[in-house]
Design an enzyme around this catalytic site. Structure first.
Site: not given
Length: 123
Positions: A8, A56, A61, A81, A88, A91, A97
């Site tokens: 980030h 991202g 991502d 962060d 996002h 995402d 996951r």
């Protein structure tokens, strides 16, 4: 081994410092780095060869998550962060996951990332 690097905005400088600190490991011929767009540009400026995905927020991502699901990316170093919200976020959560589903090592901070790189350094 393909390793994804993502950071980030507030963590990009930390990521570059981390990469420089671990240059000997990360510049091995057996290591291939991929990154989201801006993080990849910062890594390139520091002297690393990086395959860049989209940024991202523009889908980078998700692109990396796809590579994890395909079995191409074997480790993800994502300096998040935790003190900021991100547009996002869905995402980001999907990438986390997918790493869990496919049993891919995922470090979300420098301490965990260092442990992972230390482990591959002795191989």
């Amino acid at each position: 081994m393909e390793i994804a690097i993502i950071a980030h905005d507030a963590k990009k400088a930390d990521m570059v410092q981390f990469l420089n600190k671990n240059k000997e490991i990360l510049l091995r011929e057996s290591i291939k780095l991929i990154a989201t767009g801006t993080t990849g540009s910062k890594a390139e400026s520091a002297g690393f060869k990086v395959k860049k995905m989209l940024s991202g927020p523009q889908g980078g991502d998700a692109q990396i998550a796809g590579r994890v699901a395909e079995g191409k990316t074997k480790m993800v170093l994502f300096f998040k962060d935790p003190l900021s919200s991100h547009a996002h976020e869905s995402d980001v959560n999907m990438l986390l996951r997918v790493c869990d589903v496919h049993n891919i090592p995922l470090a979300t901070n420098e301490a965990a990332a260092q442990l992972f790189l230390n482990a591959i350094a002795i191989e």
